[in-house]
Design a protein around this motif. Structure first.
Motif, mmCIF file in Angstrom:
data_model
loop_
_atom_site.group_PDB
_atom_site.id
_atom_site.type_symbol
_atom_site.label_atom_id
_atom_site.label_comp_id
_atom_site.label_asym_id
_atom_site.label_seq_id
_atom_site.Cartn_x
_atom_site.Cartn_y
_atom_site.Cartn_z
ATOM 1 N N TRP A 173 0.873 -1.122 0.202
ATOM 2 C CA TRP A 173 0.042 -0.029 -0.069
ATOM 3 C C TRP A 173 0.873 1.216 -0.041
ATOM 4 O O TRP A 173 2.134 1.190 0.664
ATOM 5 N N ALA A 174 0.468 2.299 -0.716
ATOM 6 C CA ALA A 174 1.306 3.428 -0.347
ATOM 7 C C ALA A 174 0.150 4.706 -0.648
ATOM 8 O O ALA A 174 -1.038 4.630 -1.057
ATOM 9 N N PRO A 175 0.562 5.915 -0.147
ATOM 10 C CA PRO A 175 -0.406 7.010 -0.001
ATOM 11 C C PRO A 175 -0.957 7.591 -1.367
ATOM 12 O O PRO A 175 -0.276 7.800 -2.322
ATOM 13 N N HIS A 176 -2.259 8.076 -1.233
ATOM 14 C CA HIS A 176 -2.970 8.720 -2.368
ATOM 15 C C HIS A 176 -3.882 9.580 -1.858
ATOM 16 O O HIS A 176 -4.660 9.363 -0.889
ATOM 17 N N PRO A 177 -4.107 10.761 -2.645
ATOM 18 C CA PRO A 177 -5.205 11.708 -2.064
ATOM 19 C C PRO A 177 -6.485 11.327 -2.330
ATOM 20 O O PRO A 177 -7.475 11.862 -1.437
ATOM 21 N N LYS A 178 -6.899 10.398 -3.068
ATOM 22 C CA LYS A 178 -8.232 10.366 -3.472
ATOM 23 C C LYS A 178 -8.793 8.736 -3.313
ATOM 24 O O LYS A 178 -7.668 7.745 -3.390
ATOM 25 N N ALA A 179 -9.891 8.549 -2.839
ATOM 26 C CA ALA A 179 -10.119 6.942 -2.716
ATOM 27 C C ALA A 179 -10.174 6.277 -4.095
ATOM 28 O O ALA A 179 -10.821 6.690 -4.965
ATOM 29 N N LEU A 180 -9.443 5.190 -3.729
ATOM 30 C CA LEU A 180 -9.182 4.085 -5.032
ATOM 31 C C LEU A 180 -9.947 2.871 -4.909
ATOM 32 O O LEU A 180 -9.716 2.407 -3.637
ATOM 33 N N PRO A 181 -10.256 2.203 -5.820
ATOM 34 C CA PRO A 181 -10.883 0.851 -5.589
ATOM 35 C C PRO A 181 -9.778 -0.195 -5.079
ATOM 36 O O PRO A 181 -8.646 0.128 -5.123
ATOM 37 N N GLN A 182 -10.375 -1.372 -4.619
ATOM 38 C CA GLN A 182 -9.449 -2.330 -4.230
ATOM 39 C C GLN A 182 -9.304 -3.394 -5.477
ATOM 40 O O GLN A 182 -8.610 -4.625 -5.268
ATOM 41 N N ALA A 183 -9.877 -3.049 -6.610
ATOM 42 C CA ALA A 183 -9.760 -4.100 -7.790
ATOM 43 C C ALA A 183 -8.185 -4.498 -8.092
ATOM 44 O O ALA A 183 -8.008 -5.634 -8.387
ATOM 45 N N VAL A 184 -7.385 -3.623 -8.348
ATOM 46 C CA VAL A 184 -6.113 -4.111 -8.556
ATOM 47 C C VAL A 184 -5.499 -4.655 -7.634
ATOM 48 O O VAL A 184 -4.863 -5.839 -8.081
ATOM 49 N N PRO A 185 -5.365 -4.573 -6.106
ATOM 50 C CA PRO A 185 -4.813 -5.364 -5.174
ATOM 51 C C PRO A 185 -5.502 -6.705 -5.100
ATOM 52 O O PRO A 185 -4.696 -7.532 -5.124
ATOM 53 N N ASN A 186 -6.841 -6.664 -5.025
ATOM 54 C CA ASN A 186 -7.538 -7.969 -4.872
ATOM 55 C C ASN A 186 -7.142 -8.822 -6.251
ATOM 56 O O ASN A 186 -6.663 -9.989 -5.929
ATOM 57 N N SER A 187 -7.211 -8.310 -7.377
ATOM 58 C CA SER A 187 -6.865 -9.345 -8.435
ATOM 59 C C SER A 187 -5.209 -9.750 -8.372
ATOM 60 O O SER A 187 -4.902 -10.729 -8.873
ATOM 61 N N PHE A 188 -4.453 -8.869 -8.120
ATOM 62 C CA PHE A 188 -2.958 -8.936 -8.170
ATOM 63 C C PHE A 188 -2.638 -10.411 -7.189
ATOM 64 O O PHE A 188 -2.220 -11.117 -7.308
ATOM 65 N N VAL A 189 -3.385 -9.927 -6.075
ATOM 66 C CA VAL A 189 -3.276 -11.134 -4.895
ATOM 67 C C VAL A 189 -3.755 -12.381 -5.444
ATOM 68 O O VAL A 189 -3.236 -13.631 -5.297
ATOM 69 N N GLU A 190 -4.996 -12.521 -6.234
ATOM 70 C CA GLU A 190 -5.688 -13.730 -6.732
ATOM 71 C C GLU A 190 -4.583 -14.181 -7.788
ATOM 72 O O GLU A 190 -4.443 -15.492 -7.515
ATOM 73 N N TRP A 191 -3.825 -13.526 -8.558
ATOM 74 C CA TRP A 191 -3.197 -14.120 -9.535
ATOM 75 C C TRP A 191 -1.747 -14.685 -9.085
ATOM 76 O O TRP A 191 -1.219 -15.685 -9.329
ATOM 77 N N MET A 192 -1.246 -13.715 -7.954
ATOM 78 C CA MET A 192 0.190 -14.033 -7.396
ATOM 79 C C MET A 192 -0.104 -15.455 -6.649
ATOM 80 O O MET A 192 0.845 -16.397 -6.768
ATOM 81 N N LYS A 193 -1.291 -15.670 -6.125
ATOM 82 C CA LYS A 193 -1.436 -16.948 -5.326
ATOM 83 C C LYS A 193 -1.616 -18.098 -6.279
ATOM 84 O O LYS A 193 -0.862 -19.147 -6.081
#
Ligand code: AN0
Ligand code: CP
Length: 318
Positions: A173-193
């Motif tokens: 995780w790293a900081p960002h001023p606006k609310a972003l979705p969880q889609a990229v991290p969710n998907s990344f976790v799914e594929w890395m697993k």
């Protein structure tokens, strides 16, 4: 393959990487496959990479391509069934989707989480309506909970650059001023697993992802400890998943920004990010411009992931 929504749709992951490597080495070998077939790309949200790379992939396969930005030029769509349509939305998605489906052979959809209802987002309400009502194969171009074309490109990029069989991959995780979705991290976790890498996830307390994605993963709240000995650092911001903070920014703490000092803790690790990235929030200029930054080859591999997926769907339509 009929639809491309999750890692499960791609089948055996090693075989998928082999197919992608073939596509990359032979981009025009299947230029006959899409003759007289039409790809329709529907965007509910902005895009640079997905828009260009998915078009390029379809063109390499000989398809015709139509792109529609729903919020620019189309009728505003009502998405709730049963409402009295006396507001500013002249068209219902229940008609719009079958109409769009009638103009194409494959349909790509970008529809981010809206953060109004966690259950609407996590049930993929919009994407599933496309699957049910378009009558055509559907490719997710980032939906509410996943971004599979990105994760597949990330996997291809890691396979190209890894120096050990089972690399240590850190999602940070790293900081960002606006609310972003969880889609990229969710998907990344799914594929890395699925790839069976040594995956570690690091984020501040309160930024835990949906446990159905992170089940069995190592979570390390100390970012520096997580970086030790890593081969790949995947930076990304996401908003909170847990109630009552769903979709909220809890912290913009720049001590989580990925800098050279932290990269020095890794095993000469590579830096990755899906882009677009906010420099000096997510990652310093120095790290993103370093020889170990993979952001450009990673984005280039978006053509490869999209072309591999579209090719598989076209083969299924033969
Ligand atoms: C989007 C996100 O974080 O999901 C798209 C990334 C590919 N990013 C932004 O909206 C900045
Ligand atoms: N990585 C990615 O999907 O970028 P775009 O939002 O520009 O398509």
């Amino acid at each position: 393959m009929r639809n491309f929504i999750t890692v499960n749709d791609i089948g055996d992951i090693k075989e998928a990487v082999r197919k992608a490597q073939y596509v990359k080495a032979n981009p025009f070998a299947d230029s006959h496959l899409g003759k007289n077939k039409t790809m329709l790309l529907i965007f509910f949200n902005s895009s640079l990479r997905t828009r260009l790379s998915t078009q390029k992939a379809a063109l390499n396969l000989g398809m015709n391509v139509i792109v529609l930005d729903v919020n620019q030029g189309a009728w505003k769509l009502e998405t709730e069934r049963g409402v009295i349509m006396d507001s500013d939305k002249p068209e219902h998605i229940l008609e719009a989707i079958p109409v769009m489906g009638s103009y194409c052979d494959i349909i790509g959809v970008r529809s981010f989480a809206q953060f109004q209802s966690k259950s609407d987002d996590y049930s993929e309400k919009i994407l599933n309506q496309f699957i049910q009502l378009s009558g055509k194969p559907v490719i997710s171009m980032e939906a509410a909970t996943r971004h599979p074309l990105q994760s597949f490109a990330d996997l291809i990029t890691i396979e190209e650059h890894k120096r050990v069989e089972r690399p240590k991959v850190v999602l940070s995780w790293a900081p960002h001023p606006k609310a972003l979705p969880q889609a990229v991290p969710n998907s990344f976790v799914e594929w890395m697993k699925a790839a069976d890498y040594d995956l570690v996830i690091t984020h501040p307390e309160g930024y835990e992802l949906d446990p159905s994605f992170t089940e069995g993963c190592r979570i390390e709240y100390d970012q520096k400890k997580a970086f030790e000995g890593a081969h790949f650092i995947y930076g990304k911001n996401w908003s909170a998943f847990n109630d009552p903070n769903y979709g909220k920014v809890l912290s913009t703490d720049r001590s989580w920004t990925i800098d050279s000092e932290k990269m020095a803790l890794t095993d000469n690790g590579f830096f990755m990010h899906c882009l677009p990235v906010r420099r000096n929030m997510i990652v310093t200029d120095e790290v993103i411009e370093s020889a170990n930054s993979l952001v450009i080859p990673e984005a280039a591999n978006r053509v490869v992931s999209a072309q591999t997926v579209i090719k598989e769907i076209l083969l299924g339509l033969q």
